[in-house]
Structures are given as structure tokens and as C-alpha cells.
Design an enzyme around this catalytic site. Structure first.
Site, PDB file in Angstrom:
ATOM      1  N   HIS A 124       0.869  -1.197   0.000  1.00 12.73           N
ATOM      2  CA  HIS A 124       0.000   0.000   0.000  1.00 12.73           C
ATOM      3  C   HIS A 124       0.896   1.235   0.000  1.00 12.73           C
ATOM      4  O   HIS A 124       1.300   1.724   1.054  1.00 12.73           O
ATOM      5  CB  HIS A 124      -0.921  -0.046   1.226  1.00 12.73           C
ATOM      6  CG  HIS A 124      -1.948   1.056   1.275  1.00 12.73           C
ATOM      7  ND1 HIS A 124      -3.168   0.896   1.901  1.00 12.73           N
ATOM      8  CD2 HIS A 124      -1.946   2.322   0.796  1.00 12.73           C
ATOM      9  CE1 HIS A 124      -3.868   2.003   1.797  1.00 12.73           C
ATOM     10  NE2 HIS A 124      -3.149   2.902   1.143  1.00 12.73           N
ATOM     11  N   HIS A 166       1.249   4.859  -2.345  1.00 14.48           N
ATOM     12  CA  HIS A 166       0.872   5.741  -3.460  1.00 14.48           C
ATOM     13  C   HIS A 166       2.158   6.403  -3.929  1.00 14.48           C
ATOM     14  O   HIS A 166       2.792   7.138  -3.161  1.00 14.48           O
ATOM     15  CB  HIS A 166      -0.123   6.807  -3.000  1.00 14.48           C
ATOM     16  CG  HIS A 166      -1.382   6.233  -2.423  1.00 14.48           C
ATOM     17  ND1 HIS A 166      -2.543   6.095  -3.153  1.00 14.48           N
ATOM     18  CD2 HIS A 166      -1.657   5.746  -1.179  1.00 14.48           C
ATOM     19  CE1 HIS A 166      -3.482   5.554  -2.379  1.00 14.48           C
ATOM     20  NE2 HIS A 166      -2.972   5.342  -1.186  1.00 14.48           N
ATOM     21  N   HIS A 206      -9.641   1.108  -1.165  1.00  8.76           N
ATOM     22  CA  HIS A 206      -9.591   1.696   0.171  1.00  8.76           C
ATOM     23  C   HIS A 206     -11.006   1.591   0.751  1.00  8.76           C
ATOM     24  O   HIS A 206     -11.974   2.017   0.106  1.00  8.76           O
ATOM     25  CB  HIS A 206      -9.201   3.169   0.103  1.00  8.76           C
ATOM     26  CG  HIS A 206      -7.750   3.430  -0.176  1.00  8.76           C
ATOM     27  ND1 HIS A 206      -7.082   2.886  -1.233  1.00  8.76           N
ATOM     28  CD2 HIS A 206      -6.842   4.190   0.500  1.00  8.76           C
ATOM     29  CE1 HIS A 206      -5.824   3.308  -1.213  1.00  8.76           C
ATOM     30  NE2 HIS A 206      -5.644   4.098  -0.175  1.00  8.76           N
ATOM     31  N   GLU A 261     -11.353   3.255   6.025  1.00  9.21           N
ATOM     32  CA  GLU A 261     -10.315   4.153   6.568  1.00  9.21           C
ATOM     33  C   GLU A 261     -11.049   5.217   7.395  1.00  9.21           C
ATOM     34  O   GLU A 261     -10.873   5.311   8.601  1.00  9.21           O
ATOM     35  CB  GLU A 261      -9.520   4.782   5.423  1.00  9.21           C
ATOM     36  CG  GLU A 261      -8.419   5.743   5.866  1.00  9.21           C
ATOM     37  CD  GLU A 261      -7.700   6.420   4.689  1.00  9.21           C
ATOM     38  OE1 GLU A 261      -8.247   6.422   3.566  1.00  9.21           O
ATOM     39  OE2 GLU A 261      -6.589   6.963   4.906  1.00  9.21           O
ATOM     40  N   ASP A 277       1.752   3.964   2.917  1.00  8.16           N
ATOM     41  CA  ASP A 277       0.704   4.804   2.315  1.00  8.16           C
ATOM     42  C   ASP A 277       1.306   5.976   1.537  1.00  8.16           C
ATOM     43  O   ASP A 277       1.470   5.878   0.314  1.00  8.16           O
ATOM     44  CB  ASP A 277      -0.276   5.285   3.397  1.00  8.16           C
ATOM     45  CG  ASP A 277      -1.662   5.617   2.872  1.00  8.16           C
ATOM     46  OD1 ASP A 277      -1.900   5.449   1.670  1.00  8.16           O
ATOM     47  OD2 ASP A 277      -2.513   6.041   3.672  1.00  8.16           O
ATOM     48  N   ASP A 278       1.624   7.070   2.223  1.00  7.34           N
ATOM     49  CA  ASP A 278       2.198   8.270   1.586  1.00  7.34           C
ATOM     50  C   ASP A 278       3.373   8.737   2.447  1.00  7.34           C
ATOM     51  O   ASP A 278       3.253   9.712   3.207  1.00  7.34           O
ATOM     52  CB  ASP A 278       1.128   9.369   1.513  1.00  7.34           C
ATOM     53  CG  ASP A 278      -0.093   8.922   0.732  1.00  7.34           C
ATOM     54  OD1 ASP A 278      -0.027   8.917  -0.515  1.00  7.34           O
ATOM     55  OD2 ASP A 278      -1.096   8.547   1.377  1.00  7.34           O
TER      56      ASP A 278
END
Ligand code: ADE
Ligand code: ZN
Length: 342
Positions: free
Chosen positions: A23, A25, A202, A205, A283-284
């Protein structure tokens, strides 16, 4: 007993463990330094005056707060080389964390809406992934649809991606969750599945357990991204366990976006205890303060995770990947031999 003499010993164990990241991005790995240099290279003016000012702006109270800045930041990405440089920087960083396999999300609508051709986006990312393969990291690419936009936009994006399907392994669903349930995208996901693409979304969340049910029943996902709020519904947990689906959990993201108030309250251990196949992901990372090992260490420290729990998380990252079983087995054996030396 955690099985470690100290936090430092646990961190060293985490650092050495072979792992997959499921996961991530790629646009969320855009560090402020690269944002600045690409802005200069492409003649884009940023609202921020310095790298420090960018970092200072990364103070979010929810997902939307973050997304507003995330979509602004990606405006510096234009040429094929920009996407190559971004992806190479992430892969170099991931390699230092012991990542052996990555399944990378990208958000084409964040680029095509600005006039950037799909070929620049997919071409640059895929070229970096191919080069990294020569350095020992395998990868798959997952194209996400932005759920705050209409389904027709997602359909047009899938059409634009058809010439590149040999480079794309799956499709996902991201962006603003609440108010944009999975069922809004039922048709485009059905078409993606008929094209042989894997399906992820997603869900849970910020959105309610019902959105996770829809991801399962309507989109027929192969994996759930986040899934935190599934824990509010015991029947849903049972369903995810019996389907054997993996959750891609992102602890530092959850903290920065106020999905949890404190990592000590993070549901990761409860997920594992319920029999859910949870994994740890970043994630980011450029926005949330850490790459995959930092996520492992932060949540392990906050929950005092044991050696067995950490090994399970690393194993889940390969068994939950879209690698063929024979390749998964090679990675699982690498975990076993790493663990045996400890
Ligand atoms: N896009 C990038 N990161 C995201 C996240 N954590 N949730 C939804 N959409 C995203
Ligand atoms: Zn995400």
C-alpha cells in the site's frame, strides 16, 4: 515477553526482515526536496517558499486535509522522466528497508486532468520498476480511480489505460471516502475484472463498515486497503477472515490523518488476534513521516509487538501479495532463514 532484549533490538530485527510493501501511493512518496527541484525543472510555481514551509504544512486533521495538499503537490510531475525519478527514489529508499517486492498505486486522474499524457505517467513509473527488477526488487502496478470524481471519469481512465494493460496488474479505489461508497464504481470495477485485473479498494479508513461490505460484495475485492473500521462489525470480521483477505494497514498514516488519536490505540494487534491477515505499509511516506520500517517500528513500540507478531506481519506481506505462490514461497523461506539466524 516480546522476545527482544530492547526496543533497539526489535528495530534491528524489523530492519533486517525481508518484506513486501502493498500500500504505497507513488505520488505520496514525493519528498519536499524533489517537489522543489521538479518545480524548478518544469517552471511550476509552488505556494510554498521552502522545503521547511512545505513540511510545516503537513499538519492534517483528516483525510481531506491531506488530499488537498497531495493533489497540489503532484502538479510538479509532468514529464516521463519526472515519474521515473520519483519512482526510482522510492525504490532506492524501499530497498534500504529490506523491501523485496512492492505493489505500487498511482493516481492517473491527478495527472491526465492537468494535460499530462497517460504514457508519461505509466511509462516513467514502469521504466523505473523494470530497472529496479534488475537490482532485485519485484513490483506490480495498481491504477487507482479517484472516488470523488464520477464513475464516467473512471471509465474514461480505464479506456485510456487499455494500451498499457500489460504494465498494469490491478485497479484500486482511493481519495475522499465518505460520501463516495464503492457501489458508485460497480460497473467500472466489473469491467476491470473482466479484463483480468486484480481488484483492491480503500475501505473503512474513514468510511463505515458498510463500505467494506460493498467492497467485498459489489467490487469483489482481492484485498482491502486499510479496513480499520471493519472491526466495528463482528460479522464483517468473520467474513474477511473466512475469505482469507489481506488488509493493507498504514499506522503512521492513521495517526497523521487522525484515524487513531494515538498509536497505542491502533487496532493492528486486535486485527491479528481476530485472525485478519494484516500487513504494515507506509501509504504516503513523504507526507506521514516514515517509510515502511518506520511504520513497523512506531507501531511495534506503541503496541509492544512480539517477535511472532512481527514475523506474521512480514509473512502476511508476501502471502497477501499478487505474486504467484512459487515466488511467495521463496520470500517466505528468506524470512525463515533470516529468523533462524536471530
Ligand atoms: N490517496 C493517497 N493516500 C490516500 C489515503 N490514505 N486514503 C485515500 N486516498 C489516498
Ligand atoms: Zn492509501
Amino acid at each position: 515477553m516480546t522476545g527482544f532484549a530492547s526496543r533497539e533490538a526489535r528495530a534491528a530485527f524489523i530492519a533486517g526482515l525481508p518484506k513486501a510493501e502493498l500500500h504505497l501511493h507513488i505520488e505520496g512518496s514525493l519528498e519536499p526536496e524533489m517537489m522543489f527541484s521538479l518545480a524548478q525543472r518544469n517552471g511550476v510555481s509552488l505556494v510554498f517558499e521552502s522545503v521547511e514551509a512545505i513540511r510545516a504544512a503537513y499538519d492534517f486533521s483528516n483525510l481531506q486535509d491531506f488530499l488537498d495538499i497531495y493533489y497540489q503537490g503532484m502538479a510538479v510531475l509532468q514529464a516521463e522522466q519526472d515519474f521515473f525519478d520519483l519512482t526510482t527514489a522510492y525504490l532506492d529508499r524501499a530497498a534500504t528497508d529490506g523491501v523485496r517486492h512492492v505493489e505500487i498505486f498511482f493516481d492517473p486522474q491527478g495527472h491526465t486532468a492537468r494535460g499530462v499524457p497517460m504514457a508519461n505517467v505509466v511509462g516513467g513509473i514502469a521504466r523505473a520498476l523494470t530497472e529496479a527488477e534488475e537490482r532485485g526488487i519485484t513490483s506490480q502496478l495498481i491504477m487507482c480511480f479517484l472516488r470523488h470524481l464520477p464513475e464516467a471519469d473512471a471509465e474514461a481512465t480505464l479506456d485510456a489505460a487499455l494500451p498499457f494493460l500489460s504494465l498494469i496488474h490491478g485497479v484500486g479505489l482511493d481519495s475522499s471516502e465518505v460520501g463516495h461508497p464503492p457501489e458508485k464504481f460497480a460497473r467500472v470495477f466489473a469491467r476491470a475484472r473482466s479484463l483480468g485485473l486484480k481488484i483492491v479498494a480503500h475501505a473503512g479508513e474513514e468510511g463505515p463498515p458498510d463500505y467494506v461490505w460493498q467492497a467485498l460484495d459489489v467490487l469483489q475485492v482481492d484485498r482491502i486497503d486499510h479496513g480499520n473500521r471493519a472491526l466495528e462489525d463482528a460479522a464483517l470480521v468473520q467474513r474477511i477472515v473466512s475469505d482469507g483477505l489481506t488488509l493493507t494497514v498504514c499506522p503512521l498514516s492513521n495517526l497523521k490523518l487522525c484515524v487513531v488519536d494515538d498509536l497505542a490505540q491502533h487496532p493492528l494487534r486486535r486485527m491479528l488476534a481476530a485472525g485478519l491477515r494484516a500487513t504494515v505499509n507506509s501509504d504516503d511516506p513523504a507526507y506521514f513521516g516514515g517509510y515502511v520500517n518506520a511504520n513497523f517500528v512506531a507501531v511495534a513500540d506503541a503496541l509492544n509487538l512480539t517477535r511472532d507478531e512481527i514475523i506474521t506481519l512480514a509473512r502476511n506481506s508476501f502471502t497477501g501479495s499478487f505474486l504467484p505462490p512459487a515466488e511467495q514461497a521463496v520470500h517466505l523461506a528468506a524470512i525463515d532463514s533470516f529468523v533462524a539466524t536471530y
